[in-house]
Design a protein around this motif. Structure first.
Motif, PDB file in Angstrom:
ATOM      1  N   PRO A  73       0.807  -1.220   0.000  1.00  0.00           N
ATOM      2  CA  PRO A  73       0.000   0.000   0.000  1.00  0.00           C
ATOM      3  C   PRO A  73       0.844   1.277   0.000  1.00  0.00           C
ATOM      4  CG  PRO A  73      -0.871  -1.576   1.581  1.00  0.00           C
ATOM      5  CD  PRO A  73       0.423  -2.132   1.085  1.00  0.00           C
ATOM      6  N   ALA A  74       1.945   1.278   0.742  1.00  0.00           N
ATOM      7  CA  ALA A  74       2.799   2.474   0.788  1.00  0.00           C
ATOM      8  C   ALA A  74       3.364   2.784  -0.592  1.00  0.00           C
ATOM      9  CB  ALA A  74       3.925   2.281   1.801  1.00  0.00           C
ATOM     10  N   ALA A  75       3.724   1.758  -1.346  1.00  0.00           N
ATOM     11  CA  ALA A  75       4.243   1.967  -2.699  1.00  0.00           C
ATOM     12  C   ALA A  75       3.158   2.525  -3.619  1.00  0.00           C
ATOM     13  CB  ALA A  75       4.796   0.655  -3.251  1.00  0.00           C
ATOM     14  N   ALA A  76       1.940   2.038  -3.468  1.00  0.00           N
ATOM     15  CA  ALA A  76       0.826   2.556  -4.265  1.00  0.00           C
ATOM     16  C   ALA A  76       0.564   4.017  -3.930  1.00  0.00           C
ATOM     17  CB  ALA A  76      -0.425   1.716  -4.024  1.00  0.00           C
ATOM     18  N   LEU A  77       0.564   4.341  -2.644  1.00  0.00           N
ATOM     19  CA  LEU A  77       0.356   5.735  -2.231  1.00  0.00           C
ATOM     20  C   LEU A  77       1.456   6.634  -2.776  1.00  0.00           C
ATOM     21  CD1 LEU A  77      -0.906   5.635   1.466  1.00  0.00           C
ATOM     22  CD2 LEU A  77      -2.075   6.569  -0.530  1.00  0.00           C
ATOM     23  N   ALA A  78       2.683   6.161  -2.759  1.00  0.00           N
ATOM     24  CA  ALA A  78       3.796   6.965  -3.274  1.00  0.00           C
ATOM     25  C   ALA A  78       3.590   7.287  -4.751  1.00  0.00           C
ATOM     26  CB  ALA A  78       5.118   6.236  -3.056  1.00  0.00           C
ATOM     27  N   LEU A  79       3.104   6.319  -5.524  1.00  0.00           N
ATOM     28  CA  LEU A  79       2.834   6.570  -6.939  1.00  0.00           C
ATOM     29  C   LEU A  79       1.776   7.648  -7.111  1.00  0.00           C
ATOM     30  CD1 LEU A  79       2.762   2.900  -8.290  1.00  0.00           C
ATOM     31  CD2 LEU A  79       4.446   4.661  -8.877  1.00  0.00           C
ATOM     32  N   VAL A  80       0.680   7.520  -6.385  1.00  0.00           N
ATOM     33  CA  VAL A  80      -0.430   8.468  -6.524  1.00  0.00           C
ATOM     34  C   VAL A  80      -0.021   9.839  -5.987  1.00  0.00           C
ATOM     35  CG1 VAL A  80      -2.812   8.954  -5.879  1.00  0.00           C
ATOM     36  CG2 VAL A  80      -2.150   6.633  -6.484  1.00  0.00           C
ATOM     37  N   ARG A  81       0.651   9.849  -4.848  1.00  0.00           N
ATOM     38  CA  ARG A  81       1.125  11.132  -4.297  1.00  0.00           C
ATOM     39  C   ARG A  81       2.116  11.803  -5.226  1.00  0.00           C
ATOM     40  NH1 ARG A  81       1.813   8.831   1.827  1.00  0.00           N
ATOM     41  NH2 ARG A  81      -0.187   9.601   2.640  1.00  0.00           N
ATOM     42  N   GLY A  82       2.850  11.004  -5.983  1.00  0.00           N
ATOM     43  CA  GLY A  82       3.830  11.546  -6.926  1.00  0.00           C
ATOM     44  C   GLY A  82       3.206  12.086  -8.200  1.00  0.00           C
ATOM     45  N   GLY A  83       1.896  11.982  -8.302  1.00  0.00           N
ATOM     46  CA  GLY A  83       1.200  12.554  -9.448  1.00  0.00           C
ATOM     47  C   GLY A  83       0.805  11.565 -10.513  1.00  0.00           C
ATOM     48  N   ALA A  84       1.085  10.288 -10.321  1.00  0.00           N
ATOM     49  CA  ALA A  84       0.685   9.290 -11.317  1.00  0.00           C
ATOM     50  C   ALA A  84      -0.833   9.272 -11.434  1.00  0.00           C
ATOM     51  CB  ALA A  84       1.208   7.911 -10.918  1.00  0.00           C
ATOM     52  N   LEU A  85      -1.312   9.153 -12.660  1.00  0.00           N
ATOM     53  CA  LEU A  85      -2.744   9.115 -12.936  1.00  0.00           C
ATOM     54  C   LEU A  85      -3.115   7.726 -13.433  1.00  0.00           C
ATOM     55  CD1 LEU A  85      -3.036  12.497 -14.846  1.00  0.00           C
ATOM     56  CD2 LEU A  85      -3.540  12.061 -12.438  1.00  0.00           C
ATOM     57  N   PHE A  86      -4.191   7.187 -12.894  1.00  0.00           N
ATOM     58  CA  PHE A  86      -4.639   5.852 -13.267  1.00  0.00           C
ATOM     59  C   PHE A  86      -6.126   5.876 -13.580  1.00  0.00           C
ATOM     60  CE2 PHE A  86      -1.085   5.315 -10.306  1.00  0.00           C
ATOM     61  CZ  PHE A  86      -0.234   4.544 -11.080  1.00  0.00           C
ATOM     62  N   ASP A  87      -6.518   5.106 -14.587  1.00  0.00           N
ATOM     63  CA  ASP A  87      -7.934   4.955 -14.901  1.00  0.00           C
ATOM     64  C   ASP A  87      -8.611   4.050 -13.889  1.00  0.00           C
ATOM     65  OD1 ASP A  87      -7.951   6.546 -17.266  1.00  0.00           O
ATOM     66  OD2 ASP A  87      -7.029   4.889 -18.351  1.00  0.00           O
ATOM     67  N   VAL A  88      -7.872   3.047 -13.404  1.00  0.00           N
ATOM     68  CA  VAL A  88      -8.391   2.063 -12.458  1.00  0.00           C
ATOM     69  C   VAL A  88      -7.296   1.745 -11.453  1.00  0.00           C
ATOM     70  CG1 VAL A  88      -9.385  -0.246 -12.176  1.00  0.00           C
ATOM     71  CG2 VAL A  88      -9.770   1.009 -14.297  1.00  0.00           C
ATOM     72  N   ILE A  89      -7.678   1.632 -10.178  1.00  0.00           N
ATOM     73  CA  ILE A  89      -6.750   1.202  -9.139  1.00  0.00           C
ATOM     74  C   ILE A  89      -7.361  -0.041  -8.497  1.00  0.00           C
ATOM     75  CG2 ILE A  89      -5.624   1.786  -6.952  1.00  0.00           C
ATOM     76  CD1 ILE A  89      -5.896   4.771  -7.819  1.00  0.00           C
ATOM     77  N   LEU A  90      -6.782  -1.207  -8.786  1.00  0.00           N
ATOM     78  CA  LEU A  90      -7.242  -2.457  -8.191  1.00  0.00           C
ATOM     79  C   LEU A  90      -6.564  -2.619  -6.843  1.00  0.00           C
ATOM     80  CD1 LEU A  90      -7.005  -4.701 -11.370  1.00  0.00           C
ATOM     81  CD2 LEU A  90      -9.076  -3.762 -10.339  1.00  0.00           C
ATOM     82  N   CYS A  91      -7.353  -2.834  -5.813  1.00  0.00           N
ATOM     83  CA  CYS A  91      -6.829  -2.816  -4.449  1.00  0.00           C
ATOM     84  C   CYS A  91      -7.460  -3.926  -3.619  1.00  0.00           C
ATOM     85  CB  CYS A  91      -7.137  -1.456  -3.824  1.00  0.00           C
ATOM     86  SG  CYS A  91      -6.610  -1.264  -2.121  1.00  0.00           S
ATOM     87  N   ASP A  92      -6.621  -4.749  -2.989  1.00  0.00           N
ATOM     88  CA  ASP A  92      -7.139  -5.736  -2.048  1.00  0.00           C
ATOM     89  C   ASP A  92      -7.732  -5.025  -0.846  1.00  0.00           C
ATOM     90  OD1 ASP A  92      -7.039  -8.562  -2.496  1.00  0.00           O
ATOM     91  OD2 ASP A  92      -4.868  -8.375  -2.677  1.00  0.00           O
ATOM     92  N   LEU A  93      -8.767  -5.593  -0.271  1.00  0.00           N
ATOM     93  CA  LEU A  93      -9.318  -5.037   0.966  1.00  0.00           C
ATOM     94  C   LEU A  93      -8.374  -5.256   2.137  1.00  0.00           C
ATOM     95  CD1 LEU A  93     -13.136  -5.771   0.995  1.00  0.00           C
ATOM     96  CD2 LEU A  93     -12.024  -3.571   1.309  1.00  0.00           C
ATOM     97  N   MET A  94      -7.793  -6.456   2.200  1.00  0.00           N
ATOM     98  CA  MET A  94      -6.911  -6.793   3.307  1.00  0.00           C
ATOM     99  C   MET A  94      -5.488  -6.939   2.786  1.00  0.00           C
ATOM    100  SD  MET A  94      -9.277  -6.574   5.418  1.00  0.00           S
ATOM    101  CE  MET A  94      -8.331  -6.811   6.896  1.00  0.00           C
ATOM    102  N   MET A  95      -4.594  -6.097   3.326  1.00  0.00           N
ATOM    103  CA  MET A  95      -3.185  -6.118   2.928  1.00  0.00           C
ATOM    104  C   MET A  95      -2.334  -5.935   4.173  1.00  0.00           C
ATOM    105  SD  MET A  95      -3.429  -3.546  -0.349  1.00  0.00           S
ATOM    106  CE  MET A  95      -4.275  -2.248   0.575  1.00  0.00           C
ATOM    107  N   PRO A  96      -1.105  -6.413   4.151  1.00  0.00           N
ATOM    108  CA  PRO A  96      -0.219  -6.193   5.290  1.00  0.00           C
ATOM    109  C   PRO A  96       0.100  -4.709   5.465  1.00  0.00           C
ATOM    110  CG  PRO A  96       0.684  -7.855   3.787  1.00  0.00           C
ATOM    111  CD  PRO A  96      -0.507  -7.238   3.119  1.00  0.00           C
ATOM    112  N   GLY A  97      -0.011  -4.223   6.667  1.00  0.00           N
ATOM    113  CA  GLY A  97       0.385  -2.846   6.968  1.00  0.00           C
ATOM    114  C   GLY A  97      -0.712  -1.809   6.815  1.00  0.00           C
ATOM    115  N   MET A  98      -1.640  -2.023   5.898  1.00  0.00           N
ATOM    116  CA  MET A  98      -2.706  -1.044   5.669  1.00  0.00           C
ATOM    117  C   MET A  98      -3.839  -1.745   4.932  1.00  0.00           C
ATOM    118  SD  MET A  98      -2.608   2.441   3.345  1.00  0.00           S
ATOM    119  CE  MET A  98      -2.062   3.618   4.563  1.00  0.00           C
ATOM    120  N   THR A  99      -5.044  -1.550   5.374  1.00  0.00           N
ATOM    121  CA  THR A  99      -6.178  -2.147   4.660  1.00  0.00           C
ATOM    122  C   THR A  99      -6.541  -1.289   3.451  1.00  0.00           C
ATOM    123  OG1 THR A  99      -7.905  -0.939   5.839  1.00  0.00           O
ATOM    124  CG2 THR A  99      -7.128  -3.007   6.857  1.00  0.00           C
ATOM    125  N   GLY A 100      -7.292  -1.874   2.551  1.00  0.00           N
ATOM    126  CA  GLY A 100      -7.800  -1.102   1.428  1.00  0.00           C
ATOM    127  C   GLY A 100      -8.713   0.027   1.887  1.00  0.00           C
TER     128      GLY A 100
END
Length: 103
Positions: free
Chosen positions: A14-41
């Motif tokens: 999740p932290a890596a995904a947040l870093a991408l989005v915070r860095g300005g990356a734009l996505f049409d779809v973000i597929l995300c597990d509900l349960m993940m280590p460290g942070m839930t969906g």
């Protein structure tokens, strides 16, 4: 897979995904597990709603089923799409195609 027809970016945490989005990356779809280590969906969506609301609406949750009361309540309350695992590739492709068309 999806990469046959779409540009696919993966994040293994999740932290890596947040870093991408915070860095300005734009996505049409973000597929995300509900349960993940460290942070839930659910937690990830909460951060996106605060920091990048335009990205929050692009989140599609994936779940294998076993849901807590909190998770069930969350899924009933969220407008975000939910797909069940194991994923059917044709269903996933159709969902992504629909979301890409809307963007």
């Amino acid at each position: 897979g999806l990469s046959d027809a779409h540009d696919v970016t993966t994040a293994n945490a999740p932290a890596a995904a947040l870093a991408l989005v915070r860095g300005g990356a734009l996505f049409d779809v973000i597929l995300c597990d509900l349960m993940m280590p460290g942070m839930t969906g659910m937690d990830l969506l909460e951060v996106l709603l605060r920091e990048r609301p335009e990205a929050a609406g692009r989140v599609v949750f994936m779940t294998g089923g076993a849901l807590s009361n909190r998770t069930e309540q969350f899924l009933r309350a969220t407008p975000n799409r939910v797909i069940l695992k194991p994923l059917e590739l044709d269903e996933l492709r159709a969902l992504v195609a629909t979301m890409v068309e809307k963007s």
